[in-house]
Design a protein around this motif. Sequence first.
Motif, PDB file in Angstrom:
ATOM      1  N   UNK A  65       0.837  -1.200   0.000  1.00 56.13           N
ATOM      2  CA  UNK A  65       0.000   0.000   0.000  1.00 56.13           C
ATOM      3  C   UNK A  65       0.869   1.246   0.000  1.00 56.13           C
ATOM      4  N   UNK A 121      -1.164  -3.099  11.264  1.00 53.10           N
ATOM      5  CA  UNK A 121      -1.444  -4.103  12.294  1.00 53.10           C
ATOM      6  C   UNK A 121      -0.748  -5.421  12.000  1.00 53.10           C
ATOM      7  N   UNK A 177      11.648  -6.874   3.737  1.00 51.95           N
ATOM      8  CA  UNK A 177      11.665  -7.955   2.738  1.00 51.95           C
ATOM      9  C   UNK A 177      11.452  -7.381   1.342  1.00 51.95           C
ATOM     10  N   UNK A 178      10.529  -7.915   0.564  1.00 47.79           N
ATOM     11  CA  UNK A 178      10.383  -7.477  -0.824  1.00 47.79           C
ATOM     12  C   UNK A 178       9.603  -6.194  -1.020  1.00 47.79           C
ATOM     13  N   UNK A 179       9.023  -5.632   0.037  1.00 48.02           N
ATOM     14  CA  UNK A 179       8.289  -4.381  -0.119  1.00 48.02           C
ATOM     15  C   UNK A 179       9.261  -3.276  -0.517  1.00 48.02           C
ATOM     16  N   UNK A 180       8.996  -2.569  -1.617  1.00 48.23           N
ATOM     17  CA  UNK A 180       9.984  -1.583  -2.068  1.00 48.23           C
ATOM     18  C   UNK A 180      10.077  -0.408  -1.104  1.00 48.23           C
ATOM     19  N   UNK A 200      -2.646   2.410  11.598  1.00 46.86           N
ATOM     20  CA  UNK A 200      -3.457   1.259  11.185  1.00 46.86           C
ATOM     21  C   UNK A 200      -2.613   0.070  10.751  1.00 46.86           C
ATOM     22  N   UNK A 219      12.152   2.720  -3.704  1.00 39.78           N
ATOM     23  CA  UNK A 219      11.071   3.719  -3.771  1.00 39.78           C
ATOM     24  C   UNK A 219      11.619   5.098  -3.448  1.00 39.78           C
ATOM     25  N   UNK A 255       4.880  10.553   2.378  1.00 43.11           N
ATOM     26  CA  UNK A 255       4.554   9.442   1.474  1.00 43.11           C
ATOM     27  C   UNK A 255       4.852   8.159   2.254  1.00 43.11           C
ATOM     28  N   UNK A 256       3.869   7.274   2.325  1.00 45.08           N
ATOM     29  CA  UNK A 256       3.970   6.097   3.188  1.00 45.08           C
ATOM     30  C   UNK A 256       3.798   4.825   2.377  1.00 45.08           C
ATOM     31  N   UNK A 257       4.636   3.834   2.646  1.00 40.39           N
ATOM     32  CA  UNK A 257       4.476   2.537   1.982  1.00 40.39           C
ATOM     33  C   UNK A 257       4.386   1.458   3.054  1.00 40.39           C
ATOM     34  N   UNK A 258       3.452   0.532   2.882  1.00 37.67           N
ATOM     35  CA  UNK A 258       3.342  -0.582   3.818  1.00 37.67           C
ATOM     36  C   UNK A 258       3.246  -1.890   3.055  1.00 37.67           C
ATOM     37  N   UNK A 259       3.662  -2.958   3.703  1.00 41.25           N
ATOM     38  CA  UNK A 259       3.630  -4.271   3.062  1.00 41.25           C
ATOM     39  C   UNK A 259       4.277  -5.284   3.974  1.00 41.25           C
ATOM     40  N   UNK A 260       4.522  -6.490   3.458  1.00 44.86           N
ATOM     41  CA  UNK A 260       5.129  -7.508   4.306  1.00 44.86           C
ATOM     42  C   UNK A 260       6.537  -7.093   4.713  1.00 44.86           C
ATOM     43  N   UNK A 283       0.540   5.572   0.283  1.00 44.62           N
ATOM     44  CA  UNK A 283      -0.329   6.719   0.503  1.00 44.62           C
ATOM     45  C   UNK A 283       0.475   8.003   0.434  1.00 44.62           C
TER      46      UNK A 283
END
Lengths: 347, 347
Positions: A318, B301, B157-160, B299, B164, B317-322, A320
Motif C-alpha cells: 500500500x 497491524x 523484505x520485498x516491499x519496495x 493502522x 522507492x 509518502x507512506x508505503x506498507x507491506x510484508x 499513501x
Amino acid sequence: MTEYKLALVGFGGVNRALAQLIAERNDSWKNELGFTLKIVGVTDLFLGSVIDRDGLDAALLANLPAVKGAFAQLPGGEAIALNEAVIKDSGADIIAEATFTNPVDGEPATSFCRWALENGKHVVTTNKGPIALHGGELKDLAQRNNVAFEYEGSVMSGTPVIRLARQLLAGSSVVGFEGILNGTSNFVLTRMEGGLGFAEAVSEAQALGYAEADPTADVEGHDVRLKMVILANELLDAKLNVSDVSCSGISSLGLGDIEKARQDGARWKLIGAATRHADGSVSASVEPRLLNHDHPLAAICGATNAVSFATDLLGAVTVSGPGAGRTETAFALLSDIISIHQSVAHN
Amino acid sequence: MTEYKLALVGFGGVNRALAQLIAERNDSWKNELGFTLKIVGVTDLFLGSVIDRDGLDAALLANLPAVKGAFAQLPGGEAIALNEAVIKDSGADIIAEATFTNPVDGEPATSFCRWALENGKHVVTTNKGPIALHGGELKDLAQRNNVAFEYEGSVMSGTPVIRLARQLLAGSSVVGFEGILNGTSNFVLTRMEGGLGFAEAVSEAQALGYAEADPTADVEGHDVRLKMVILANELLDAKLNVSDVSCSGISSLGLGDIEKARQDGARWKLIGAATRHADGSVSASVEPRLLNHDHPLAAICGATNAVSFATDLLGAVTVSGPGAGRTETAFALLSDIISIHQSVAHN
C-alpha cells in the motif's frame, strides 16, 4: 550536461508551480538529477502564449499576474494561445501538458498530446482525460514515434503509483487494487466523522480549495472512475472504457451511517477497486465501502489518497500520499522528466 | 536473451524460495523480465555445497531435504560448505547472499560479500549485517569493481522501500522518516490490544513462526536499530553506526498502557525514526510511541511493516507491506536482480 527544452501547455497552478521549481532548483538539479530544464514556450487559453527558443525566465513566468492575455506583456508574447505553434515550433524536446480534465472527450488536451507525439516530442501530463479516454491510441503513437508518454500525475499527483507498480513490483504481478483516489470526498467523509453534515463538509472543502464550485465529479465518484480506468488499463492490462466502471458516490451517506460505522469500529470510504479474474477479464467499481480499522486504507484521512495493490508474491503493498496540490502535481511532471532522462541517458 | 548465472550463499528459507521461483517461473521471466536465471552453485554451512557451471536443477534444489550435508547427495556435491569456491569459482555473475544476520560483526556474510565484489560479481543480499555494519566499505568496493551491490530485502523484505525513496522520490528530498520495521513486535502489540499479556503474545508469535526462540532482538528494538542505520545512511546520507541510534523496546509496556491508549483513541507502536537537521546532522531513535488513529502508521497491524517518508515537495509518502516471509524476501532478491538487469541492459 543535458538540458531539456520544455514547452508548458496550460499555465494554471501546476505548470506555474513547475516554473517556480525550475526557477529555484535548476542549478541544484545539475548535480542531483544530471539535467537542467529550459522553458522555450508557454501557452494557456486565458493568458495567451510566448515562445523564446533561447529560453524564458522561469521566475518571471512563475510570477506573471493571472490576468487575461498576460503573456502579451512579455517580449514576443501574444494575448492569444498559439497552442499548435508552441507545441510544434518552439523547439521543445518535452511538452508538459497540464490543462483541465475534460471527462467527455478529453479535448483539447488529447489533440495537444497527439500534436506533440506526432512531432517527435516527449509528453508528460497530469491530465486524466487523454489517458482515460484515448490512452491506447496515445501510447501507440508515442511508441511509433520513439518518444515517451508519461502520466504519473494523472493519479495521486506526485505520489508514485503507476511507476511503483510497473517498475518496483515487476516480477510480483499486480492482480488487483483498491484505492482512496479523491481527496475531496475523503475530506468530506473525515469531516462528517467529526460531526459535520454532508453539505457543511462540502462547503468547508470548497472554502479550503479542495472542492470545485460544482463538487459533483468529486463526491459522485466520477473523478475516481477516470482514475480507475487509467490504473486498471495500465496495471491489469485491461481495456476498460469509462462506462465499464460501475460508479456510486458518497452523497447518499448521512451522519447516521457515519455514526453507526463508528460504533461498529469501522469507517465509510469511497473506494475504487479493480480485480483481474481467472479468465483474464477485469472488473472495476467505485462505491462507498465500510472498512474496519485494520484495513490498510482505513486510516487514510482528510485529503490524503492511497492505493493498496494485491500482488502474487508480496500480498498487499500500500502507498499513501498527497492526491492533489500544485507543487505536488508539478513534482509528478518532474518525476516523469526524470524517468525520461534515465531512459534517454541509457539508450 | 540474457541469462544470469547465480550462486546462492546460504540455503535456508529465502534462497530455497528463490530456487522454487526459478523452477516455476524462469520460462515466463523470458518475456516478462527479459532474462532467465541459472543456478551454478549453492553453499550452506549446514547442507554443504555444490557447483555445476552447466546449471543445477532448481526444482531439485528447492525440494532437497533439510538434513546435514544433504548436498553430498547431488552429483559433484560436498557435505561441507566450500563458500569461497562457490563464490569465486562457480562462474557466477551474481551472488545471492542470504545467510543469517550477525549483528555484532556482520560475519561471515560480510566476507562473502567482499569476496564476491572483489572478484567482479554483483551481490544481492537480504542480510542486514553487512550493510548496517560495513555498508560504506562494501558500496565503495562495488563501485571500484564496477558491479552492483543491492540490498532492498534488508529492510521490509520485498516491499519496495530503498528503491522507492531513491528512484521514485528523486527530486523531492527525503528529510526524515519513521517506520514500523519489526513484524514480531508489531504483532505482539496488536495481540495485546486484543487482551493478551506480553508473554502470551510473544508465545503466540513464536508458535506462528514470527518470533525467534529468543525474541530479544525483536521486542527490544535491536532489529529495528540495524534497519535504521541502513535506511538513514542510504536515504539521508548519514554515516551512523549502530551505537548512534538510541534504542528502547516494547517489553516495558503492560496491558494497562495499551488499554489507556485505546481509551484515548491512540495506539502504541514501536517506531524507528530518523531526521536530518538543518546543520546536516542526522539523529535516529527506536522507541515505543503513542500514535493517534489518524497517524499514517496507526493502522499498520499484525506482522505488516511500513515506512512514512517526510519529503520536501510531497510531504508524507507512506508505503506498507510484508516485512518478512520466505517468498516475500526471495522476491527482494529477484527485484535486486531486475534492477541489475535494467542497468546492465542500459549500459
